[in-house]
Design a protein around this motif. Structure first.
Motif, PDB file in Angstrom:
ATOM      1  N   TYR A  32     -28.347  74.462  31.525  1.00  0.00           N
ATOM      2  CA  TYR A  32     -28.256  73.135  30.942  1.00  0.00           C
ATOM      3  C   TYR A  32     -27.652  73.187  29.549  1.00  0.00           C
ATOM      4  O   TYR A  32     -28.024  74.001  28.731  1.00  0.00           O
ATOM      5  CB  TYR A  32     -29.647  72.509  30.802  1.00  0.00           C
ATOM      6  CG  TYR A  32     -30.378  72.238  32.090  1.00  0.00           C
ATOM      7  CD1 TYR A  32     -31.760  72.288  32.136  1.00  0.00           C
ATOM      8  CD2 TYR A  32     -29.712  71.909  33.259  1.00  0.00           C
ATOM      9  CE1 TYR A  32     -32.465  72.034  33.295  1.00  0.00           C
ATOM     10  CE2 TYR A  32     -30.395  71.660  34.433  1.00  0.00           C
ATOM     11  CZ  TYR A  32     -31.765  71.723  34.445  1.00  0.00           C
ATOM     12  OH  TYR A  32     -32.458  71.464  35.596  1.00  0.00           O
ATOM     13  N   ALA A  33     -26.735  72.261  29.278  1.00  0.00           N
ATOM     14  CA  ALA A  33     -26.320  72.058  27.894  1.00  0.00           C
ATOM     15  C   ALA A  33     -27.421  71.279  27.193  1.00  0.00           C
ATOM     16  O   ALA A  33     -28.094  70.444  27.786  1.00  0.00           O
ATOM     17  CB  ALA A  33     -25.015  71.284  27.842  1.00  0.00           C
ATOM     18  N   MET A  34     -27.591  71.555  25.921  1.00  0.00           N
ATOM     19  CA  MET A  34     -28.608  70.879  25.119  1.00  0.00           C
ATOM     20  C   MET A  34     -27.951  70.254  23.894  1.00  0.00           C
ATOM     21  O   MET A  34     -26.947  70.771  23.395  1.00  0.00           O
ATOM     22  CB  MET A  34     -29.676  71.862  24.666  1.00  0.00           C
ATOM     23  CG  MET A  34     -30.431  72.536  25.793  1.00  0.00           C
ATOM     24  SD  MET A  34     -31.500  71.407  26.669  1.00  0.00           S
ATOM     25  CE  MET A  34     -32.706  71.052  25.416  1.00  0.00           C
ATOM     26  N   GLY A  35     -28.540  69.189  23.417  1.00  0.00           N
ATOM     27  CA  GLY A  35     -27.978  68.527  22.255  1.00  0.00           C
ATOM     28  C   GLY A  35     -29.043  68.013  21.318  1.00  0.00           C
ATOM     29  O   GLY A  35     -30.219  67.877  21.691  1.00  0.00           O
ATOM     30  N   TRP A  36     -28.637  67.775  20.103  1.00  0.00           N
ATOM     31  CA  TRP A  36     -29.472  67.093  19.105  1.00  0.00           C
ATOM     32  C   TRP A  36     -28.769  65.787  18.734  1.00  0.00           C
ATOM     33  O   TRP A  36     -27.563  65.774  18.480  1.00  0.00           O
ATOM     34  CB  TRP A  36     -29.659  67.935  17.851  1.00  0.00           C
ATOM     35  CG  TRP A  36     -30.618  69.073  17.997  1.00  0.00           C
ATOM     36  CD1 TRP A  36     -30.319  70.382  18.254  1.00  0.00           C
ATOM     37  CD2 TRP A  36     -32.042  69.006  17.879  1.00  0.00           C
ATOM     38  NE1 TRP A  36     -31.472  71.126  18.311  1.00  0.00           N
ATOM     39  CE2 TRP A  36     -32.553  70.305  18.078  1.00  0.00           C
ATOM     40  CE3 TRP A  36     -32.944  67.972  17.620  1.00  0.00           C
ATOM     41  CZ2 TRP A  36     -33.917  70.609  18.031  1.00  0.00           C
ATOM     42  CZ3 TRP A  36     -34.299  68.265  17.575  1.00  0.00           C
ATOM     43  CH2 TRP A  36     -34.775  69.571  17.780  1.00  0.00           C
ATOM     44  N   PHE A  37     -29.545  64.722  18.719  1.00  0.00           N
ATOM     45  CA  PHE A  37     -29.070  63.404  18.314  1.00  0.00           C
ATOM     46  C   PHE A  37     -29.978  62.911  17.187  1.00  0.00           C
ATOM     47  O   PHE A  37     -31.065  63.437  16.988  1.00  0.00           O
ATOM     48  CB  PHE A  37     -29.125  62.419  19.483  1.00  0.00           C
ATOM     49  CG  PHE A  37     -28.059  62.640  20.514  1.00  0.00           C
ATOM     50  CD1 PHE A  37     -28.136  63.707  21.403  1.00  0.00           C
ATOM     51  CD2 PHE A  37     -26.971  61.789  20.609  1.00  0.00           C
ATOM     52  CE1 PHE A  37     -27.153  63.917  22.361  1.00  0.00           C
ATOM     53  CE2 PHE A  37     -25.988  61.986  21.566  1.00  0.00           C
ATOM     54  CZ  PHE A  37     -26.080  63.051  22.435  1.00  0.00           C
ATOM     55  N   ARG A  38     -29.543  61.883  16.498  1.00  0.00           N
ATOM     56  CA  ARG A  38     -30.396  61.284  15.481  1.00  0.00           C
ATOM     57  C   ARG A  38     -30.182  59.779  15.453  1.00  0.00           C
ATOM     58  O   ARG A  38     -29.127  59.277  15.832  1.00  0.00           O
ATOM     59  CB  ARG A  38     -30.118  61.883  14.094  1.00  0.00           C
ATOM     60  CG  ARG A  38     -28.737  61.586  13.522  1.00  0.00           C
ATOM     61  CD  ARG A  38     -28.546  62.365  12.236  1.00  0.00           C
ATOM     62  NE  ARG A  38     -27.245  62.091  11.629  1.00  0.00           N
ATOM     63  CZ  ARG A  38     -26.760  62.740  10.570  1.00  0.00           C
ATOM     64  NH1 ARG A  38     -27.479  63.700  10.001  1.00  0.00           N
ATOM     65  NH2 ARG A  38     -25.583  62.426  10.085  1.00  0.00           N
ATOM     66  N   GLN A  39     -31.218  59.094  14.985  1.00  0.00           N
ATOM     67  CA  GLN A  39     -31.152  57.642  14.896  1.00  0.00           C
ATOM     68  C   GLN A  39     -31.818  57.176  13.614  1.00  0.00           C
ATOM     69  O   GLN A  39     -33.020  57.395  13.414  1.00  0.00           O
ATOM     70  CB  GLN A  39     -31.822  56.993  16.104  1.00  0.00           C
ATOM     71  CG  GLN A  39     -31.629  55.495  16.184  1.00  0.00           C
ATOM     72  CD  GLN A  39     -32.016  54.939  17.543  1.00  0.00           C
ATOM     73  OE1 GLN A  39     -32.738  55.564  18.312  1.00  0.00           O
ATOM     74  NE2 GLN A  39     -31.534  53.748  17.850  1.00  0.00           N
ATOM     75  N   ALA A  40     -31.020  56.570  12.758  1.00  0.00           N
ATOM     76  CA  ALA A  40     -31.529  56.003  11.515  1.00  0.00           C
ATOM     77  C   ALA A  40     -31.923  54.549  11.757  1.00  0.00           C
ATOM     78  O   ALA A  40     -31.424  53.923  12.698  1.00  0.00           O
ATOM     79  CB  ALA A  40     -30.468  56.100  10.429  1.00  0.00           C
ATOM     80  N   PRO A  41     -32.787  53.993  10.927  1.00  0.00           N
ATOM     81  CA  PRO A  41     -33.207  52.602  11.119  1.00  0.00           C
ATOM     82  C   PRO A  41     -32.025  51.649  11.149  1.00  0.00           C
ATOM     83  O   PRO A  41     -31.146  51.705  10.280  1.00  0.00           O
ATOM     84  CB  PRO A  41     -34.093  52.346   9.896  1.00  0.00           C
ATOM     85  CG  PRO A  41     -34.612  53.673   9.524  1.00  0.00           C
ATOM     86  CD  PRO A  41     -33.508  54.642   9.813  1.00  0.00           C
ATOM     87  N   GLY A  42     -31.983  50.800  12.155  1.00  0.00           N
ATOM     88  CA  GLY A  42     -30.929  49.811  12.271  1.00  0.00           C
ATOM     89  C   GLY A  42     -29.601  50.346  12.763  1.00  0.00           C
ATOM     90  O   GLY A  42     -28.619  49.603  12.806  1.00  0.00           O
ATOM     91  N   LYS A  43     -29.573  51.616  13.137  1.00  0.00           N
ATOM     92  CA  LYS A  43     -28.319  52.218  13.612  1.00  0.00           C
ATOM     93  C   LYS A  43     -28.465  52.750  15.026  1.00  0.00           C
ATOM     94  O   LYS A  43     -29.580  52.969  15.505  1.00  0.00           O
ATOM     95  CB  LYS A  43     -27.886  53.343  12.668  1.00  0.00           C
ATOM     96  CG  LYS A  43     -27.522  52.880  11.272  1.00  0.00           C
ATOM     97  CD  LYS A  43     -26.912  54.007  10.463  1.00  0.00           C
ATOM     98  CE  LYS A  43     -26.469  53.537   9.099  1.00  0.00           C
ATOM     99  NZ  LYS A  43     -25.843  54.631   8.301  1.00  0.00           N
TER     100      LYS A  43
END
Length: 124
Positions: A32-43
């Motif tokens: 499996y490929a793995m990833g990191w994502f991020r989410q800031a408030p309102g984005k």
């Protein structure tokens, strides 16, 4: 089914470092490929880094190149994100994600397994 659990988030001053971990359990596979994502408030959730399973090829968002490093330990079913030279704009909830194929993609819909997220806050 695969379960992902992130850890390592916290509060850090600008210029500091953190290392995030993502432990996988269940029907894990080194393919499996793995990833990191991020989410800031309102984005929207955005791609940060990805790593392939077979040969650990990596891919990074331009905003983190040279500062973040993704790696994986297949024996431990764990993926890491080393974050250096952190900036206030890196503040977000960081999510670990797993794909069913060994292809790194930057879109969220490619990934079928997600962790619950870990908060990273960078103070100025």
């Amino acid at each position: 089914q695969v379960q992902l659990v992130e850890s390592g988030g916290g509060l850090v001053q600008a210029g500091g470092s953190l290392r995030l971990s993502c432990a996988a359990s269940g029907r894990t596979s080194v393919s499996y490929a793995m990833g990191w994502f991020r989410q800031a408030p309102g984005k929207e959730r955005e791609f940060v880094a990805g790593i392939s399973g077979s040969d650990s090829r990596t891919r990074y968002a331009d905003s983190v190149k040279g500062r973040f490093t993704i790696s994986r330990d297949n024996a431990k079913n764990t993926v890491y994100l080393q974050m250096n030279s952190l900036k206030p704009e890196d503040t977000a909830v960081y999510y670990c994600a797993g794909a069913r194929l060994d292809i790194i993609a930057v879109i969220t819909s490619w990934y079928v397994y997600w962790g619950q997220g870990t908060q990273v806050t960078v103070s100025s």
